[in-house]
Write an enzyme that holds these catalytic residues in place. Structure first.
Site, PDB file in Angstrom:
ATOM      1  N   SER A 134       0.856  -1.201   0.000  1.00 38.75           N
ATOM      2  CA  SER A 134       0.000   0.000   0.000  1.00 38.75           C
ATOM      3  C   SER A 134       0.889   1.246   0.000  1.00 38.75           C
ATOM      4  O   SER A 134       2.077   1.162   0.330  1.00 38.75           O
ATOM      5  CB  SER A 134      -0.864  -0.010   1.268  1.00 38.75           C
ATOM      6  OG  SER A 134      -1.490   1.243   1.468  1.00 38.75           O
ATOM      7  N   TYR A 147      -3.573  -0.951  10.037  1.00 39.41           N
ATOM      8  CA  TYR A 147      -3.378  -1.071   8.590  1.00 39.41           C
ATOM      9  C   TYR A 147      -1.978  -0.598   8.208  1.00 39.41           C
ATOM     10  O   TYR A 147      -1.254  -1.262   7.458  1.00 39.41           O
ATOM     11  CB  TYR A 147      -4.454  -0.260   7.854  1.00 39.41           C
ATOM     12  CG  TYR A 147      -4.455  -0.454   6.357  1.00 39.41           C
ATOM     13  CD1 TYR A 147      -5.109  -1.533   5.773  1.00 39.41           C
ATOM     14  CD2 TYR A 147      -3.790   0.433   5.509  1.00 39.41           C
ATOM     15  CE1 TYR A 147      -5.113  -1.719   4.393  1.00 39.41           C
ATOM     16  CE2 TYR A 147      -3.788   0.258   4.136  1.00 39.41           C
ATOM     17  CZ  TYR A 147      -4.453  -0.816   3.586  1.00 39.41           C
ATOM     18  OH  TYR A 147      -4.443  -1.003   2.212  1.00 39.41           O
TER      19      TYR A 147
HETATM   20  P1  NAP Z   1     -11.829  -5.107  -1.261  1.00 42.38           P
HETATM   21  O1  NAP Z   1     -12.682  -4.911  -2.484  1.00 42.38           O
HETATM   22  O2  NAP Z   1     -12.390  -4.802   0.078  1.00 42.38           O
HETATM   23  O3  NAP Z   1     -11.216  -6.593  -1.290  1.00 42.38           O
HETATM   24  C1  NAP Z   1     -10.560  -7.157  -0.181  1.00 42.38           C
HETATM   25  C2  NAP Z   1     -10.457  -8.655  -0.393  1.00 42.38           C
HETATM   26  O4  NAP Z   1      -9.861  -9.280   0.757  1.00 42.38           O
HETATM   27  C3  NAP Z   1     -11.846  -9.288  -0.572  1.00 42.38           C
HETATM   28  O5  NAP Z   1     -11.760 -10.336  -1.483  1.00 42.38           O
HETATM   29  C4  NAP Z   1     -12.104  -9.810   0.820  1.00 42.38           C
HETATM   30  O6  NAP Z   1     -13.062 -10.829   0.885  1.00 42.38           O
HETATM   31  C5  NAP Z   1     -10.719 -10.324   1.167  1.00 42.38           C
HETATM   32  N1  NAP Z   1     -10.628 -10.649   2.585  1.00 42.38           N
HETATM   33  C6  NAP Z   1     -10.869  -9.841   3.640  1.00 42.38           C
HETATM   34  N2  NAP Z   1     -10.756 -10.533   4.785  1.00 42.38           N
HETATM   35  C7  NAP Z   1     -10.447 -11.810   4.443  1.00 42.38           C
HETATM   36  C8  NAP Z   1     -10.216 -13.008   5.181  1.00 42.38           C
HETATM   37  N3  NAP Z   1     -10.320 -13.057   6.522  1.00 42.38           N
HETATM   38  N4  NAP Z   1      -9.909 -14.144   4.497  1.00 42.38           N
HETATM   39  C9  NAP Z   1      -9.830 -14.122   3.158  1.00 42.38           C
HETATM   40  N5  NAP Z   1     -10.068 -13.035   2.406  1.00 42.38           N
HETATM   41  C10 NAP Z   1     -10.366 -11.886   3.045  1.00 42.38           C
HETATM   42  O7  NAP Z   1     -10.549  -4.180  -1.379  1.00 42.38           O
HETATM   43  P2  NAP Z   1      -9.442  -3.990  -2.517  1.00 42.38           P
HETATM   44  O8  NAP Z   1      -9.310  -2.528  -2.696  1.00 42.38           O
HETATM   45  O9  NAP Z   1      -9.686  -4.846  -3.704  1.00 42.38           O
HETATM   46  O10 NAP Z   1      -8.154  -4.496  -1.699  1.00 42.38           O
HETATM   47  C11 NAP Z   1      -7.337  -5.584  -2.093  1.00 42.38           C
HETATM   48  C12 NAP Z   1      -5.946  -5.375  -1.524  1.00 42.38           C
HETATM   49  O11 NAP Z   1      -5.397  -4.163  -2.045  1.00 42.38           O
HETATM   50  C13 NAP Z   1      -5.912  -5.242   0.000  1.00 42.38           C
HETATM   51  O12 NAP Z   1      -4.764  -5.899   0.508  1.00 42.38           O
HETATM   52  C14 NAP Z   1      -5.798  -3.730   0.205  1.00 42.38           C
HETATM   53  O13 NAP Z   1      -5.203  -3.396   1.423  1.00 42.38           O
HETATM   54  C15 NAP Z   1      -4.934  -3.370  -0.980  1.00 42.38           C
HETATM   55  N6  NAP Z   1      -4.976  -1.946  -1.363  1.00 42.38           N
HETATM   56  C16 NAP Z   1      -6.108  -1.366  -1.894  1.00 42.38           C
HETATM   57  C17 NAP Z   1      -6.080  -0.031  -2.261  1.00 42.38           C
HETATM   58  C18 NAP Z   1      -7.261   0.678  -2.876  1.00 42.38           C
HETATM   59  O14 NAP Z   1      -7.187   1.881  -3.156  1.00 42.38           O
HETATM   60  N7  NAP Z   1      -8.377   0.033  -3.162  1.00 42.38           N
HETATM   61  C19 NAP Z   1      -4.917   0.718  -2.084  1.00 42.38           C
HETATM   62  C20 NAP Z   1      -3.788   0.097  -1.535  1.00 42.38           C
HETATM   63  C21 NAP Z   1      -3.826  -1.239  -1.179  1.00 42.38           C
HETATM   64  P3  NAP Z   1     -14.633 -10.452   1.172  1.00 42.38           P
HETATM   65  O15 NAP Z   1     -15.149  -9.867  -0.099  1.00 42.38           O
HETATM   66  O16 NAP Z   1     -15.219 -11.757   1.531  1.00 42.38           O
HETATM   67  O17 NAP Z   1     -14.633  -9.441   2.295  1.00 42.38           O
END
Ligand code: NAP
Length: 242
Positions: A134, A147
């Site tokens: 991140s 986080y």
């Molecule tokens: P998201 O749409 O909320 O997706 C998060 C994913 O993690 C979902 O598939 C969720 O499953 C899964 N997850 C959460 N808890 C879990 C658990 N206990 N066991 C297995 N899976 C679990 O968010 P995203 O933006 O795509 O994020 C994906 C990654 O990118 C994360 O690591 C996040 O920190 C990182 N990131 C995102 C951004 C951004 O701007 N969006 C920026 C920097 C980093 P469920 O759907 O079942 O909850």
């Protein structure tokens, strides 16, 4: 064959049901990989997007959940994408919100890497790991202490594992996404003040798309990245260059 082709490779993506994980799984599939879409929720939608893919239940409520996943099957690429966030003032932040985030975002990532590494080293096949870090692997953020700690940790273990495994044929790298349009950031985009403040600071002048991260994951999973070890690659429209 293109240095970016993943033909003949099997990839496992965690949190592949939605958002960045779904886009990564789809991009790896387009590049020719056989994709295992892992999630705690159903990955049926993602599987429907990728011919030859299948789903696997993996819930990091148990951070050791992936301990046996790599023993029986040769998996060449691991993308640790699953992640959560909890927001509160540092002064009020609870132990439960600390532990839950650290378990999913850091402990599960390390032990999933360990399980992958054990299998790959035993087979002598090598492989590629891509961890999702991140901007808060580099910056402090506000009201997200666990986080920030977890994502700094992801950058750290990415480098540690690269140091231990680079000479053994396993590439361990990370992607640090900037502000990406997913469910995770919907509230920010819906708030005109926050949305404008964020957009004004991004040199590219737009939010990132999940596909921007997917295509970078293809690169780091491919032969083109064979000499890249321990890198945390910013995919942020230039945010950290400001
Ligand atoms: P998201 O749409 O909320 O997706 C998060 C994913 O993690 C979902 O598939 C969720 O499953 C899964 N997850 C959460 N808890 C879990 C658990 N206990 N066991 C297995 N899976 C679990 O968010 P995203 O933006 O795509 O994020 C994906 C990654 O990118 C994360 O690591 C996040 O920190 C990182 N990131 C995102 C951004 C951004 O701007 N969006 C920026 C920097 C980093 P469920 O759907 O079942 O909850």
């Amino acid at each position: 064959m293109s240095a970016f082709s993943l033909s003949g490779q099997t990839a496992l993506v965690t949190g592949a049901n939605t958002g960045i994980g779904q886009a990564i799984a789809a991009a790896l599939g387009r590049a020719g990989a056989t994709v295992i879409c892992a999630g705690r929720s159903s990955c049926a939608e993602t599987v429907g997007m990728i011919p030859g893919s299948r789903e696997m239940t993996l819930d990091f409520a148990d951070p050791m959940a992936a301990r046996d996943v790599f023993a029986d099957e040769k998996i060449d690429i691991l993308v640790n994408n699953a992640g959560i966030i909890r927001r509160d003032d540092a002064i009020d932040f609870t132990e439960a919100d600390w532990d839950e985030v650290m378990d999913v975002n850091l402990k599960a990532v390390f032990f999933t890497c360990q399980a992958f590494g054990k299998a790959a080293l035993a087979r002598g096949t090598g492989g590629k790991i891509v961890n999702i870090a991140s901007l808060l692997s580099f910056q402090g953020g506000i009201r997200v202490p666990s986080y920030t700690a977890s994502k700094h940790g992801v950058a750290g273990i990415t480098k540690l594992l690269a140091n231990e495994w680079a000479a053994k044929g396993i590439n361990v790298n990370a992607i640090a996404p900037g502000y990406i349009e997913t469910n995770n950031t919907e509230a920010l985009r819906a708030d005109p003040v926050r949305n404008n403040a964020i957009l004004e600071r991004i040199p590219a002048g737009r939010w990132g798309k999940a596909d921007d991260i997917g295509e970078t994951a293809v690169f780091l999973s491919s032969r083109a990245a064979n000499y890249i070890h321990g890198a945390v690659l910013n995919v942020d429209g230039g945010w950290l260059a400001r």
